[in-house]
Write a protein that holds these residues in place. Structure first.
Motif, PDB file in Angstrom:
ATOM      1  N   ARG A 174      52.982  16.911  58.746  1.00 10.41           N
ATOM      2  CA  ARG A 174      51.845  18.099  58.941  1.00 10.41           C
ATOM      3  C   ARG A 174      52.747  18.973  59.798  1.00 10.41           C
ATOM      4  NH1 ARG A 174      50.731  22.076  59.403  1.00 10.41           N
ATOM      5  NH2 ARG A 174      48.674  23.138  59.752  1.00 10.41           N
ATOM      6  N   ALA A 177      55.303  21.135  58.289  1.00 10.85           N
ATOM      7  CA  ALA A 177      54.805  22.047  56.937  1.00 10.85           C
ATOM      8  C   ALA A 177      55.542  23.418  56.955  1.00 10.85           C
ATOM      9  CB  ALA A 177      53.526  22.114  56.525  1.00 10.85           C
ATOM     10  N   VAL A 207      51.498  25.500  49.532  1.00 15.95           N
ATOM     11  CA  VAL A 207      51.143  24.483  50.697  1.00 15.95           C
ATOM     12  C   VAL A 207      50.328  25.002  51.688  1.00 15.95           C
ATOM     13  CG1 VAL A 207      52.320  23.254  52.615  1.00 15.95           C
ATOM     14  CG2 VAL A 207      53.691  23.548  50.634  1.00 15.95           C
ATOM     15  N   LEU A 224      51.997  15.143  55.503  1.00 19.42           N
ATOM     16  CA  LEU A 224      51.271  16.306  55.215  1.00 19.42           C
ATOM     17  C   LEU A 224      50.364  16.270  53.987  1.00 19.42           C
ATOM     18  CD1 LEU A 224      50.977  19.315  54.924  1.00 19.42           C
ATOM     19  CD2 LEU A 224      53.255  19.501  53.636  1.00 19.42           C
TER      20      LEU A 224
END
Length: 314
Positions: A174, A177, A207, A224
């Motif tokens: 995450r 990202a 995203v 993520l």
């Protein structure tokens, strides 16, 4: 897994070889498992051929006729040419390891040619189809949570827009990202090699849309992309999403998530992309692996020529 039949010295050497593949060569567990299975098949063949479990000397002294007999036996077992080549590659790799340990060279394994492989080129999607499968609106009619549609679209957008493998996309954390002005992403490729890949704005937006909609608090150090229950997302879920898109968009069976990676490379090359740069973007260890896309691009040029040139059918 086949049971190992080998003399103690060879069994111990095989165990050291497998550990070497996993640690020093950093091969994936599935690749190590495949090599183990193929090497075990060779040793079981030698047991039947010699009438006793082989030792290290037996492998070093294997003759070309025995290698050819092994290939023939595996063909009888139903192995296709590509699997036969992998079996021979595993045997050669094991023999090279024994040679490095000082047990002598087995020239026969290198001298004998493997079966010819049918040449098959990657099957990229058209630019329009590739963009469609990475658009959440293409599945708008499905009875599926919006965040899941956005998630699948974001993963597929990374496969096409950044040329990632599914495993690489699902391995993104995450905190890494490519959102909030970040225009690249670092991924873990084959052989545990890290590479940084640029991410274009449409992919970053896909995203960001997913992150905005996902109902779970994403751990910065965690994945993520998560599944319906918040755990790590399985590659199979992405593959199933692609299957539904194939039906909705009328795409061929060759339209898989990995075909998006092929599409990324082919479309870059068709727009004048440098082959060496494409190699770096894809994370290929060898330029020869990337060069197959030059054949794809040439094949597409010939298709267009034959379809459009006034004298092509003369």
């Amino acid at each position: 897994m086949l049971a190992l039949i080998a003399a103690p010295d060879l069994a111990a050497a095989r165990a050291r070889w497998l550990a070497y593949l996993a640690t020093e060569r950093r091969m994936s567990p599935k690749t190590v498992e495949a090599y183990e299975r193929d090497a075990t098949s060779l040793l079981r063949f030698l047991t039947g051929h010699l009438g006793e479990p082989p030792d290290i000397a037996a492998v070093a002294e294997i003759a070309p006729r025995e290698v050819r007999a092994f290939i023939a036996a595996r063909r009888v077992d139903g192995l296709k040419p590509r699997s036969l080549m992998r079996a021979l590659a595993a045997a050669r790799a094991f023999a090279r390891f024994l040679e490095r340990e000082g047990h002598g060279a087995s020239g026969a394994l290198t001298a004998v040619r493997g079966p010819k492989l049918p040449q098959s080129l990657p099957k990229p999607l058209s630019p329009e189809a590739a963009r469609a499968v990475s658009d959440a609106d293409s599945r708008a009619g499905e009875a599926c949570a919006p965040w899941i549609l956005a998630r699948d679209a974001a993963v597929l957008a990374l496969c096409y827009g950044a040329g990632l493998r599914i495993s690489e996309a699902l391995g993104i954390r995450r905190k890494d990202a490519p959102v909030d002005g970040r225009n690249d992403v670092t991924v873990l490729g084959k052989g545990a090699k890290m590479r940084s890949v640029p991410v274009i704005a449409p992919v970053s937006r896909a995203v960001a849309d997913y992150i905005r909609l996902v109902p779970y608090a994403l751990d910065p150090d965690g994945p993520l992309f998560v599944g319906a229950r918040g755990g790590p997302l399985s590659p199979r879920i992405v593959q199933l999403a692609m299957e539904r898109l194939r039906g909705a968009l009328g795409l061929p069976d060759s339209a898989t998530p990995h075909a998006l990676r092929h599409s990324f490379a082919t479309h870059l090359l068709g727009r004048g992309g440098d082959l060496r740069s494409i190699q770096e973007l894809l994370g290929h260890a060898s330029l020869s692996t990337t060069q197959i896309y030059t054949k794809v691009d040439a094949a597409e040029l010939m298709r267009v020529y034959r379809a459009t040139h006034p004298r092509a059918r003369a």
